[in-house]
Design an enzyme around this catalytic site. Structure first.
Site, PDB file in Angstrom:
ATOM      1  N   ASN A  78       0.766  -1.216   0.091  1.00  0.00           N
ATOM      2  CA  ASN A  78       0.205  -0.081  -0.069  1.00  0.00           C
ATOM      3  C   ASN A  78       0.884   1.206  -0.011  1.00  0.00           C
ATOM      4  OD1 ASN A  78      -2.461   1.720   0.467  1.00  0.00           O
ATOM      5  ND2 ASN A  78      -3.407   0.121   1.623  1.00  0.00           N
TER       6      ASN A  78
ATOM      7  N   HIS B 154      22.349   2.637  13.325  1.00  0.00           N
ATOM      8  CA  HIS B 154      23.768   3.401  13.368  1.00  0.00           C
ATOM      9  C   HIS B 154      24.126   2.713  14.790  1.00  0.00           C
ATOM     10  CE1 HIS B 154      23.411   6.406  10.396  1.00  0.00           C
ATOM     11  NE2 HIS B 154      22.170   6.429  10.795  1.00  0.00           N
TER      12      HIS B 154
ATOM     13  N   ALA C 175      -1.046  -1.167   8.852  1.00  0.00           N
ATOM     14  CA  ALA C 175      -0.731   0.139   8.469  1.00  0.00           C
ATOM     15  C   ALA C 175       0.186   0.684   9.680  1.00  0.00           C
ATOM     16  CB  ALA C 175      -2.144   0.963   8.619  1.00  0.00           C
TER      17      ALA C 175
ATOM     18  N   THR D 221      10.514  -5.580  16.940  1.00  0.00           N
ATOM     19  CA  THR D 221      12.002  -5.755  17.211  1.00  0.00           C
ATOM     20  C   THR D 221      12.560  -7.047  17.418  1.00  0.00           C
ATOM     21  OG1 THR D 221      11.548  -5.755  19.775  1.00  0.00           O
ATOM     22  CG2 THR D 221      11.789  -3.677  18.739  1.00  0.00           C
TER      23      THR D 221
END
Length: 187
Positions: free
Chosen positions: A87, A117, A142, A165
């Site tokens: 989407n 990083h 979404a 995560t």
């Protein structure tokens, strides 16, 4: 590009000034031109897929449907299966590799982030990477963010606005930040 991805996977850190760091940024700059072109004006899905083939350097199955705008910072390390729907406003940060298997749904504003990083302030401009793998028939809601090194299991659902995560097993629904299992699917 495969050789570059293999080299990236073999190292823990990509530091500013490294030869590979410079190589990455040359490819990234070339990709930015294609991203501007794909997102400029109306294009049929067939035209979008032709641009995706230029961006990824790979053939894309005609069953893939992508809504614009679409963003990717690198482009060359994305692999698509068949019958995928992406989407609007998806963001793929794909240096570490993104693989999306067949029958996957990605909601609007999904972010797939394979780069991070380095924590050490002296090396902070440097990068670490981890591949994202989305298995067959997964549904990513979404506004979801999936971080580097995560696999989303087959048939699993990631609820809207979640941040993933850790790996998600097959046949579950996860939600929240960080995403946690809220339901097991009966398959």
């Amino acid at each position: 590009m495969k050789k570059l991805l293999e080299r990236i996977k073999e190292i823990d850190e990509i530091l500013v000034g490294d030869e590979i760091f410079e190589e990455i940024h040359i490819i990234k700059e070339e990709n930015e031109k294609l991203i501007c072109e794909i997102n400029n004006g109306y294009k049929t899905n067939e035209e979008r897929l032709k641009f995706l083939e230029k961006i990824t350097g790979k053939e894309i199955d005609k069953s893939v449907v992508i809504s614009l705008p679409f963003q990717t910072d690198f482009g060359k390390h994305i692999t698509f299966g068949k019958n995928i729907f992406i989407n609007k406003e998806a963001m793929f940060t794909d240096l570490g590799g993104i693989t999306i298997e067949d029958n996957v749904l990605l909601g609007p504003r999904v972010s797939l982030i394979t780069v991070n990083h380095i924590i050490d302030p002296i090396k902070r401009r440097g990068l670490t990477t981890g591949e994202i793998f989305i298995k067959r028939n997964a549904w990513i809601g979404a506004g979801v963010t999936i971080l580097a090194g995560v696999t989303i299991g087959e048939n699993s659902i990631v609820a809207a606005n979640s941040t993933v995560t850790k790996d998600v097993p097959d046949n579950v629904i996860v939600a929240g930040t960080p995403a946690k299992i809220i339901k097991k699917l009966k398959i």
